[in-house]
Write an enzyme that holds these catalytic residues in place. Structure first.
Site, PDB file in Angstrom:
ATOM      1  N   CYS A  75       0.872  -1.170   0.000  1.00  0.00           N
ATOM      2  CA  CYS A  75       0.000   0.000   0.000  1.00  0.00           C
ATOM      3  C   CYS A  75       0.911   1.222   0.000  1.00  0.00           C
ATOM      4  O   CYS A  75       1.684   1.421   0.954  1.00  0.00           O
ATOM      5  CB  CYS A  75      -0.868  -0.026   1.254  1.00  0.00           C
ATOM      6  SG  CYS A  75      -1.911   1.422   1.472  1.00  0.00           S
ATOM      7  N   THR A  77       0.125   4.249   0.311  1.00  0.00           N
ATOM      8  CA  THR A  77      -0.326   5.198   1.325  1.00  0.00           C
ATOM      9  C   THR A  77       0.231   4.824   2.700  1.00  0.00           C
ATOM     10  O   THR A  77       0.806   5.655   3.406  1.00  0.00           O
ATOM     11  CB  THR A  77      -1.873   5.182   1.364  1.00  0.00           C
ATOM     12  OG1 THR A  77      -2.349   5.411   0.035  1.00  0.00           O
ATOM     13  CG2 THR A  77      -2.430   6.215   2.300  1.00  0.00           C
ATOM     14  N   CYS A 186      -1.041   3.559  -6.641  1.00  0.00           N
ATOM     15  CA  CYS A 186      -1.897   3.015  -5.594  1.00  0.00           C
ATOM     16  C   CYS A 186      -2.152   1.567  -6.010  1.00  0.00           C
ATOM     17  O   CYS A 186      -2.450   1.299  -7.190  1.00  0.00           O
ATOM     18  CB  CYS A 186      -3.210   3.784  -5.525  1.00  0.00           C
ATOM     19  SG  CYS A 186      -4.473   2.979  -4.516  1.00  0.00           S
ATOM     20  N   HIS A 188      -4.470  -0.412  -5.661  1.00  0.00           N
ATOM     21  CA  HIS A 188      -5.802  -0.757  -6.173  1.00  0.00           C
ATOM     22  C   HIS A 188      -5.898  -0.559  -7.690  1.00  0.00           C
ATOM     23  O   HIS A 188      -6.758  -1.150  -8.343  1.00  0.00           O
ATOM     24  CB  HIS A 188      -6.876   0.127  -5.519  1.00  0.00           C
ATOM     25  CG  HIS A 188      -7.239  -0.260  -4.117  1.00  0.00           C
ATOM     26  ND1 HIS A 188      -6.393  -0.090  -3.051  1.00  0.00           N
ATOM     27  CD2 HIS A 188      -8.376  -0.807  -3.612  1.00  0.00           C
ATOM     28  CE1 HIS A 188      -6.992  -0.509  -1.938  1.00  0.00           C
ATOM     29  NE2 HIS A 188      -8.200  -0.942  -2.249  1.00  0.00           N
TER      30      HIS A 188
HETATM   31  N1  DGL Z   1      -3.975   0.683  -1.929  1.00  0.00           N
HETATM   32  C1  DGL Z   1      -3.527   1.854  -1.268  1.00  0.00           C
HETATM   33  C2  DGL Z   1      -2.280   2.458  -1.908  1.00  0.00           C
HETATM   34  O1  DGL Z   1      -1.535   1.785  -2.551  1.00  0.00           O
HETATM   35  C3  DGL Z   1      -4.472   2.977  -0.994  1.00  0.00           C
HETATM   36  C4  DGL Z   1      -5.896   2.765  -0.844  1.00  0.00           C
HETATM   37  C5  DGL Z   1      -6.580   3.627   0.174  1.00  0.00           C
HETATM   38  O2  DGL Z   1      -6.751   4.840  -0.021  1.00  0.00           O
HETATM   39  O3  DGL Z   1      -6.950   3.045   1.161  1.00  0.00           O
HETATM   40  O4  DGL Z   1      -2.020   3.630  -1.743  1.00  0.00           O
END
Ligand code: DGL
Length: 258
Positions: A75, A77, A186, A188
């Site tokens: 992730c 973030t 990100c 996702h």
């Molecule tokens: N999957 C997460 C990333 O790579 C972020 C998703 C979220 O905002 O929770 O930053």
């Protein structure tokens, strides 16, 4: 302790890290993976940084008694907010975080604008500022916060008119220049590649950090003599929502072709 028979935990705010898990499995097919997605608290990306750090530390802390040799923070973030603290707190465990693949995009794509799609937290934190200080002067780089996109993936909406309209709207200003590459900053977002490709056309190249993150995990485990060179792959998918639906969607994403 980093011993071969221990688990590799893969953590994300939700389902996005499954895009990294796939690459980890490809590069380390004899390992035992424990994936944990915190979908009950997703998205992390628009929260205050201190909150993201606290959530990340708490969730990963809960995984520790399972016997881990590595934690992959899949992730961007959570990495931006908590990687330093995780390394301080768990010095005996391999801790690897993902970051937007801007270096890769800048090196492999010689011309055109580079759009970095990521969360607000990722784009405002120091890891990304550091990347910008390295590449921002010589390239046209456009950081594009995408606060709504994570929710689509969390609901399993990977295509369809609502998503496509949303993407066309947020990308329209960025696409006014000649675009060479899009960094999917990100975890996702790789699941959205088919619809993104339709919008931006076949010439634009996509980059994400999953390959580098997996290679780094493999390298560090190997250096510590903690890589499993034989044995059967095992993958456990867990989620803070704990519902059959979310576990089912997790399994589907692990097999989703993009
Ligand atoms: N999957 C997460 C990333 O790579 C972020 C998703 C979220 O905002 O929770 O930053």
């Amino acid at each position: 302790m980093a011993r071969p028979d221990r688990l590799i935990a893969v953590f994300d705010s939700g389902l996005g890290g499954i895009s990294v898990l796939r690459e980890l499995i490809r590069q380390m097919p004899c390992e035992q993976f424990l994936y944990f997605g915190d979908s009950a608290n997703a998205p992390y990306g628009s929260r205050p940084t201190a909150e993201v750090r606290a959530l990340t530390m708490a969730r990963i802390g809960e995984l520790m008694p399972r016997g881990l040799k590595a934690v992959v923070v899949a992730c961007n973030t959570a990495t931006s907010a908590a990687i330093d603290e995780l390394r301080l707190q768990y010095p005996d465990i391999v801790i690897v975080g993902i970051e937007p693949a801007l270096k890769l995009a800048a090196e492999r794509c010689s011309g055109g604008r580079i759009i970095v799609m990521a969360t607000e937290v990722t784009l405002r934190e120091k890891k990304f500022a550091h990347l910008m200080s390295q590449y921002g002067a010589s390239r046209d780089i456009l950081p594009l916060p995408c606060p709504e996109l994570v929710r689509f993936v969390e609901k399993g909406l990977l295509d369809g008119p609502e998503l496509e309209d949303h993407l066309r709207t947020i990308l329209a200003p960025a696409l006014r220049a000649d675009v060479g590459a899009i960094v999917l900053g990100c975890t996702h977002f790789p699941f959205l590649k088919p619809v993104l490709r339709r919008i931006v056309g076949p010439e634009v190249r996509f980059f994400d950090g999953s390959e580098g993150t997996s290679a780094q995990t493999r390298r560090l485990l190997s250096e510590r003599g903690a890589l499993r060179s034989e044995g059967e792959l095992s993958v456990t998918l867990e989620n803070s929502l704990g519902t059959a639906e979310i576990l089912d969607l997790s399994a589907r994403l692990l097999d989703y072709d993009y």
